[in-house]
Design an enzyme around this catalytic site. Sequence first.
Site, PDB file in Angstrom:
ATOM      1  N   GLU A  70       0.847  -1.211   0.000  1.00 27.90           N
ATOM      2  CA  GLU A  70       0.000   0.000   0.000  1.00 27.90           C
ATOM      3  C   GLU A  70       0.879   1.256   0.000  1.00 27.90           C
ATOM      4  O   GLU A  70       0.652   2.202  -0.743  1.00 27.90           O
ATOM      5  CB  GLU A  70      -0.936  -0.033   1.218  1.00 27.90           C
ATOM      6  CG  GLU A  70      -1.771   1.220   1.417  1.00 27.90           C
ATOM      7  CD  GLU A  70      -1.700   1.757   2.835  1.00 27.90           C
ATOM      8  OE1 GLU A  70      -1.185   2.881   3.022  1.00 27.90           O
ATOM      9  OE2 GLU A  70      -2.158   1.048   3.769  1.00 27.90           O
ATOM     10  N   HIS A  71       1.896   1.268   0.849  1.00 28.44           N
ATOM     11  CA  HIS A  71       2.819   2.408   0.869  1.00 28.44           C
ATOM     12  C   HIS A  71       3.616   2.487  -0.437  1.00 28.44           C
ATOM     13  O   HIS A  71       3.818   3.555  -0.984  1.00 28.44           O
ATOM     14  CB  HIS A  71       3.843   2.242   2.004  1.00 28.44           C
ATOM     15  CG  HIS A  71       3.338   2.630   3.354  1.00 28.44           C
ATOM     16  ND1 HIS A  71       3.951   3.576   4.119  1.00 28.44           N
ATOM     17  CD2 HIS A  71       2.281   2.202   4.078  1.00 28.44           C
ATOM     18  CE1 HIS A  71       3.310   3.709   5.277  1.00 28.44           C
ATOM     19  NE2 HIS A  71       2.293   2.877   5.274  1.00 28.44           N
ATOM     20  N   GLU A 145      10.168   1.682   2.586  1.00 29.60           N
ATOM     21  CA  GLU A 145       8.808   1.633   3.128  1.00 29.60           C
ATOM     22  C   GLU A 145       8.603   0.439   4.058  1.00 29.60           C
ATOM     23  O   GLU A 145       7.800   0.504   4.968  1.00 29.60           O
ATOM     24  CB  GLU A 145       7.778   1.603   1.994  1.00 29.60           C
ATOM     25  CG  GLU A 145       7.785   2.845   1.128  1.00 29.60           C
ATOM     26  CD  GLU A 145       7.498   4.121   1.912  1.00 29.60           C
ATOM     27  OE1 GLU A 145       6.624   4.092   2.810  1.00 29.60           O
ATOM     28  OE2 GLU A 145       8.161   5.148   1.635  1.00 29.60           O
TER      29      GLU A 145
HETATM   30 ZN   LIG Z   1       0.986   2.825   6.985  1.00 28.61          ZN
END
Ligand SMILES: [Zn+2]
Length: 974
Positions: A70-71, A145
């Site tokens: 997601e990041h 990330e």
């Molecule tokens: Zn997060």
Amino acid sequence: MPYQIGNVYHGFRLVEDKKINELHSQGLIFMHEKSGAQLFYVGNKDDNKVFSISFRTPPADSTGVPHIIEHSVLCGSRKFPLKEPFVELVKGSLNTFLNAMTFPDKTMYPVASRNDKDFRNLMDVYLDAVFYPNIYQSPETLMQEGWHYEIEAPEAELTYKGVVYNEMKGAFSSADAILEQKILKTLFPDTTYGHESGGDPEFIPQLTQEQFLDFHRTYYHPSNSYIYLYGDMDLLDTLKFFDEAYLNSFTRIPVETAIPLQAPFSKTVRAEYDYPVSLTEKTVDKTFFSMNFVVGQATNPETILAFQVLEHMLLESPAAPLRKALIEAGIGKDVFGNFQEGMRQPVLTIAVSGSNPEKEDAFVKVVYQTLQQLTTAGIDKKLIEASINLLEFRLREANYGTNPKGLIYNINCMESWLYGESPFLQLEYEPVLAKIKTALTERYFESIIEQCLMDNTHRALVILKPHPGMTDQIDSQVREELAAYKATLSAAEIDVLVRQTQDLKRRQEAPDSPENLATIPLLDRADIKKEAEKIVLDVRREEETTILFSPLFTNKIAYLSFYFDAAVIPEEQIPYMYLLSDMLGKISTEKYTYSDLANEVNIHSGGMGYDAAAYSEGTTDTVYYPKFIVSVKALVEKLPTVMELLQQILTGSDYHDTKRLQEIVAETKENWSQSLFRLGRNIVATRTLAYFSPVGRYNEQAMLTFYQFLVDIEKNFTTRKQEIADNLAAVAKKLFVKANLLVGLTADEEHYPAFQTAFAGLAGSLGSESMPKQDYKLAFLDCNEGLMTPGKVQYVAKAANFRNRGYSYHGSMRVLETMLRYDYFWTKIRVQGGAYGGFANFYRNGNMVFGSYRDPNLVESLQVFDQTADYLRGLQCDEREMTKYIIGTMSKIDTPLTPPMKGERAASSYIRKITQQDIQKERDEILATGIEDIHALADLVGTAMRENYFCVLGNEDKIRQNETVFRKIIPVFE
Ligand SMILES: [Zn+2]
């Protein structure tokens, strides 16, 4: 043009077309034939348009791969090859919502905007990100990330770093987050819900680059996607864009993501886990008990609504029988419930905090006995009515604050859509509500309790026990593991890691090239309206009282705020005023027991709330107006009854039922203990302001100082109960007099007379004396403090007042907030430092705060704040960059407000003596901000940082290691 079922529009076949009466909307379901993407459009006249694309992403382990993906997809893509397109959008788009969210089994990418051009840009960047991310070309993304080995020099210590790694360390610093994770792990040992989709720091470093890419390859395909559109838009043109720019390039594939059901247990499972407390903390009254039930399936909308009501009825309301029984039996200090949705198999939790291990049997016994009693004797019909009314009020009001309505509908419809059912199911609530209302005459909830709780063996008793020093133990274990790993590496291999660390830092520090930056579409300054939104305010007089009336369409609801002047409260009684805000509505009155009162309030209103805060005047922090605020929302026709109830609460509350008082003190304190770490950012910001700012000092009394007060009165309750009760009564008597009152009202003009009549009754019942006002001389708190907790990360704040140093407030400061948050702090504190984020706030009253949150560092972040002035002096920004920051700043200022929020804003401007001209001036200054204005702020920032007021809340070990930077270090918890 009318759509025909079965016809194809730009590759999308229309599958269903139906009116959604509850939402005043038309719902259309399409299937993109070539790619297999599904699309749901909720069409109406709302200009706050929403788009989202979601994927089913069930994890098979706790490495947090869905969260890290997601990041990562937002870190550059095919058409937008920047380091972080997401950040560029936050800086420079007119979005009204922009985020990405990882759930236990899905990942959502929603955006919202009121500007058509902007909306299209946002969709383009998001679609390109999810389908064509640069993660395949740049292994640095997972490192940054997710996680990576960090080592500055060959002889230095090897550590783990990474944005999600630290974010989750912070998330698991609160006991309730740990409890929630352990509950799912226990209830779902064989399915995806047993894993932590966000990532468990223990397992995150097991994620490999290959697994990471595989996850994206497997799940991020249109055939596994759910596209959602909401609001007033050219649908055909949008479909055409999706088809041509993205979906047409994909061919439908089978994606195996069905979420299997967990086989039910044959008997209750018992599981026990530890959570960290500080070494110096006591362990008494720190055990959690929870009984958890897997209840039916999310695809049944009746299950969802019925359990929302049941949870409130059993556990939330002061009249809730299960809450009362557990408290009265002395099982723990606080009782809480949770109904967890967003999963195929939702879970009901009944929990107690502030307990002790020997209470286990008693906890289980009280839960079942009470449930049993409720099924045999029947639940109080008034309580049922109250809980149903509250839900119905919320459904019809559809007031979600600054969150776009369309986004909430999106999250709701996923409850059924994600599991293969119609997305309409959860939105069409009328038939379900009608069915639930049979509970008023039949054994509806009683039989749910029998079937889903009593006779349901898919349940687990999950216990969480305090473990002093556990955070440090885990930390040293990780350190040892890393040292052992380092010992296995050759000098050459260590050099590789050192080089990687340096390369990553260099990459993070290097700015994007102008060509790459230019790929992100940008609006013009001309796209922003010049005029500030008008404050809707009509000042009237009724019953010798000022009425701040905001005439707005509110769908027959009246939103009321009663501002009682709290300057009548002497300094030593201020803590009791804050305590009063936690008591009102939960204690008995002359006419009602507290349970009956809670039921009456919920039957006749949409809720009543109590709060206290000081408002500073204009551009100063030395003149301020403390207010005790009572807020009420209710249908206009209910106003007479609601005013009567309010009169009871304000003038007839019984403060001398000390048993009840003790329960609320214990519960309030317990609640604070649980949420304090999560509030870290507010705690340190207000604490730092209390070192030098009069209004800051006043408002801090609601934060850590109030928690300390609660700890003290709870411990000494027996000897102090009379004094506590007397003080509460005295504060109420001083506050609730007519001469102290200012009323905020938001409602339709045509409903004003109904308010007038109802208000006359209330005004007549309030005290008529006039109270002397205090001239507070509150002593500032001693700086600088390190606040020690068992948490795993820090919250760091540094603050000052620039007006005291001869500077005045200017709109360019708002632009600087955006620049620091999303550029300088973003790079230094988040990307390089590994914190979740940093922020800057400049206030009209001269106060300013820089801060970091969920931060693994401490002094390093203070240094970043100190170096801000130098950064600003050297800052280069072309016209395009400046425009971007101005647009991003404006999108925050122009966030659409609901009518009650507009009313509140009008009232607060009135109290603060801020005029429409002031607001317009700030707007003009923002729009005209140039780089020279930002350079001009460098001296101000430098001066402010040299005042050296700071406060840190965080890990006790980390604070001890840095003891010398503080004047005082104190443990937060006993
Ligand atoms: Zn997060």
